[in-house]
Design a protein around this motif. Structure first.
Motif, PDB file in Angstrom:
ATOM      1  N   PRO A  55       7.615  -3.236   4.962  1.00 17.90           N
ATOM      2  CA  PRO A  55       6.260  -2.791   5.281  1.00 17.90           C
ATOM      3  C   PRO A  55       6.011  -1.335   4.918  1.00 17.90           C
ATOM      4  O   PRO A  55       6.937  -0.542   4.785  1.00 17.90           O
ATOM      5  N   LEU A  56       4.719  -1.045   4.798  1.00 18.78           N
ATOM      6  CA  LEU A  56       4.221   0.318   4.821  1.00 18.78           C
ATOM      7  C   LEU A  56       3.221   0.399   5.963  1.00 18.78           C
ATOM      8  O   LEU A  56       2.530  -0.579   6.254  1.00 18.78           O
ATOM      9  N   LEU A  57       3.139   1.543   6.585  1.00 14.59           N
ATOM     10  CA  LEU A  57       2.095   1.783   7.571  1.00 14.59           C
ATOM     11  C   LEU A  57       1.224   2.905   7.047  1.00 14.59           C
ATOM     12  O   LEU A  57       1.707   4.021   6.814  1.00 14.59           O
ATOM     13  N   LEU A  58      -0.052   2.596   6.826  1.00 14.16           N
ATOM     14  CA  LEU A  58      -1.011   3.575   6.345  1.00 14.16           C
ATOM     15  C   LEU A  58      -1.837   4.050   7.531  1.00 14.16           C
ATOM     16  O   LEU A  58      -2.453   3.240   8.225  1.00 14.16           O
ATOM     17  N   ALA A  59      -1.815   5.348   7.754  1.00 14.53           N
ATOM     18  CA  ALA A  59      -2.534   5.927   8.887  1.00 14.53           C
ATOM     19  C   ALA A  59      -3.606   6.867   8.369  1.00 14.53           C
ATOM     20  O   ALA A  59      -3.301   7.953   7.860  1.00 14.53           O
ATOM     21  N   ALA A  60      -4.866   6.436   8.467  1.00 16.32           N
ATOM     22  CA  ALA A  60      -5.987   7.265   8.031  1.00 16.32           C
ATOM     23  C   ALA A  60      -6.218   8.367   9.061  1.00 16.32           C
ATOM     24  O   ALA A  60      -6.431   8.081  10.243  1.00 16.32           O
ATOM     25  N   GLN A  61      -6.163   9.616   8.626  1.00 21.69           N
ATOM     26  CA  GLN A  61      -6.279  10.748   9.529  1.00 21.69           C
ATOM     27  C   GLN A  61      -7.733  11.237   9.628  1.00 21.69           C
ATOM     28  O   GLN A  61      -8.578  10.932   8.778  1.00 21.69           O
ATOM     29  N   ALA A  62      -8.017  11.987  10.670  1.00 23.06           N
ATOM     30  CA  ALA A  62      -9.375  12.470  10.925  1.00 23.06           C
ATOM     31  C   ALA A  62      -9.879  13.389   9.813  1.00 23.06           C
ATOM     32  O   ALA A  62     -11.089  13.479   9.574  1.00 23.06           O
ATOM     33  N   ASP A  63      -8.954  14.053   9.129  1.00 22.57           N
ATOM     34  CA  ASP A  63      -9.373  14.979   8.071  1.00 22.57           C
ATOM     35  C   ASP A  63      -9.568  14.292   6.722  1.00 22.57           C
ATOM     36  O   ASP A  63      -9.774  14.940   5.701  1.00 22.57           O
ATOM     37  N   GLY A  64      -9.485  12.967   6.704  1.00 22.37           N
ATOM     38  CA  GLY A  64      -9.706  12.215   5.476  1.00 22.37           C
ATOM     39  C   GLY A  64      -8.451  11.897   4.691  1.00 22.37           C
ATOM     40  O   GLY A  64      -8.507  11.128   3.722  1.00 22.37           O
ATOM     41  N   THR A  65      -7.318  12.436   5.084  1.00 22.13           N
ATOM     42  CA  THR A  65      -6.068  12.135   4.399  1.00 22.13           C
ATOM     43  C   THR A  65      -5.465  10.853   4.963  1.00 22.13           C
ATOM     44  O   THR A  65      -5.894  10.353   6.015  1.00 22.13           O
ATOM     45  N   GLU A  66      -4.469  10.348   4.262  1.00 27.96           N
ATOM     46  CA  GLU A  66      -3.795   9.130   4.702  1.00 27.96           C
ATOM     47  C   GLU A  66      -2.288   9.342   4.670  1.00 27.96           C
ATOM     48  O   GLU A  66      -1.713   9.657   3.627  1.00 27.96           O
ATOM     49  N   ALA A  67      -1.658   9.172   5.823  1.00 25.33           N
ATOM     50  CA  ALA A  67      -0.205   9.273   5.903  1.00 25.33           C
ATOM     51  C   ALA A  67       0.396   7.903   5.599  1.00 25.33           C
ATOM     52  O   ALA A  67      -0.139   6.875   6.012  1.00 25.33           O
ATOM     53  N   VAL A  68       1.509   7.901   4.871  1.00 24.74           N
ATOM     54  CA  VAL A  68       2.189   6.663   4.507  1.00 24.74           C
ATOM     55  C   VAL A  68       3.602   6.695   5.080  1.00 24.74           C
ATOM     56  O   VAL A  68       4.387   7.599   4.786  1.00 24.74           O
ATOM     57  N   LEU A  69       3.914   5.715   5.905  1.00 26.88           N
ATOM     58  CA  LEU A  69       5.262   5.561   6.436  1.00 26.88           C
ATOM     59  C   LEU A  69       5.897   4.325   5.805  1.00 26.88           C
ATOM     60  O   LEU A  69       5.222   3.304   5.633  1.00 26.88           O
ATOM     61  N   PHE A  70       7.181   4.416   5.454  1.00 30.28           N
ATOM     62  CA  PHE A  70       7.886   3.260   4.916  1.00 30.28           C
ATOM     63  C   PHE A  70       9.194   3.074   5.676  1.00 30.28           C
ATOM     64  O   PHE A  70       9.644   3.978   6.378  1.00 30.28           O
ATOM     65  N   GLU A  71       9.784   1.895   5.522  1.00 30.61           N
ATOM     66  CA  GLU A  71      10.966   1.433   6.242  1.00 30.61           C
ATOM     67  C   GLU A  71      10.589   0.995   7.671  1.00 30.61           C
ATOM     68  O   GLU A  71      10.030   1.761   8.441  1.00 30.61           O
ATOM     69  N   SER A  72      10.940  -0.249   7.988  1.00 37.93           N
ATOM     70  CA  SER A  72      10.457  -0.868   9.220  1.00 37.93           C
ATOM     71  C   SER A  72      10.858  -0.119  10.479  1.00 37.93           C
ATOM     72  O   SER A  72      10.042   0.070  11.388  1.00 37.93           O
ATOM     73  N   MET A  73      12.107   0.336  10.571  1.00 41.94           N
ATOM     74  CA  MET A  73      12.517   0.990  11.802  1.00 41.94           C
ATOM     75  C   MET A  73      11.969   2.402  11.915  1.00 41.94           C
ATOM     76  O   MET A  73      11.746   2.894  13.029  1.00 41.94           O
ATOM     77  N   ALA A  74      11.719   3.063  10.792  1.00 48.48           N
ATOM     78  CA  ALA A  74      11.035   4.352  10.851  1.00 48.48           C
ATOM     79  C   ALA A  74       9.632   4.165  11.426  1.00 48.48           C
ATOM     80  O   ALA A  74       9.164   4.969  12.247  1.00 48.48           O
TER      81      ALA A  74
END
Length: 227
Positions: A55-74
């Motif tokens: 998986p990837l987890l995409l987190a849209a931030q309030a400032d318009g940027t998007e954080a991307v997390l990878f690896e399931s346990m992370a």
């Protein structure tokens, strides 16, 4: 997650995606799912996935940027560390470290399952089946009264093993594998996890048909046993 809009980039069969989906659901966090075809990875996915995996987890931030997390346990650890609700990790550092060890043990079972489900002959199938039996025997010795891995509280270890047990829901319906025979605590744990709403909702209704189609594509010995 500080008001972030979350998207879980996923694949319908991936057990690692299921871990993240279960953790998000257990914390009561709303999220969207976006499936990708891993046999024809879209350019946008390849650009943001360092390992080319879900998986990837995409987190849209309030400032318009998007954080991307990878690896399931992370992803699961981040969810645990940033969200309220019932803890999914023990508070005691030693117990928490032991849970992380059993999570890695679960990952090793998933590696064995890959060889088991793609085995093309009886020898390879039986070799992997014996490996799985031995590993689940170790799990049986670790389990207590239940209903979950560590007793009354659902944890990330449960989130890891629920997708593992789901494989056997399909496998044993095709041809009994007997991998969990003689393991009453493990079988009770499996049954409890199967009823959990977060576990049920971690896959689409098409999961059994998709997994069966995967077995057909890989000329799996399991299907030949059932013929």
């Amino acid at each position: 997650m500080d008001g972030a809009s979350l998207t879980l980039v996923s694949h319908p069969l991936c057990p690692y995606v299921q871990r993240a989906a279960i953790a998000l659901s257990e914390k009561g966090i709303p999220f969207e799912r976006r499936d990708v075809d891993l046999s024809a990875r879209p350019a946008w996915f390849s650009a943001i996935s360092p390992l080319g995996k879900v998986p990837l987890l995409l987190a849209a931030q309030a400032d318009g940027t998007e954080a991307v997390l990878f690896e399931s346990m992370a992803i699961c650890e981040y969810i645990e560390e940033t969200q309220g609700g019932s803890p999914l990790h023990p508070g005691d550092p030693l117990t928490r470290a032991r849970h992380r060890g059993w999570i890695e043990f679960g990952s090793s079972i998933l590696a064995d399952l890959w060889g088991f489900e793609t085995a093309k002959d009886a020898v390879a199938y039986e070799t992997k089946r014996r490996t799985l039996i031995d590993k689940f025997a170790r799990i049986e010795a670790e389990l207590g009264a239940g209903p979950f891995f560590a007793g009354a509280r659902f944890s990330l270890v449960d989130a890891v093993f629920a997708p593992i047990f789901r494989y056997f829901d399909v496998f044993d319906a095709i041809a009994p594998t007997s991998v969990l025979d003689g393991l009453p605590r493990t079988r009770a744990w499996r049954a409890e996890l199967a009823m959990r709403p977060s576990v049920k909702g971690a896959v689409p209704e098409s999961y059994p048909a998709r997994l069966t189609a995967f077995l057909e594509t890989h000329d799996a010995w399991l299907l030949k046993r059932a013929a």
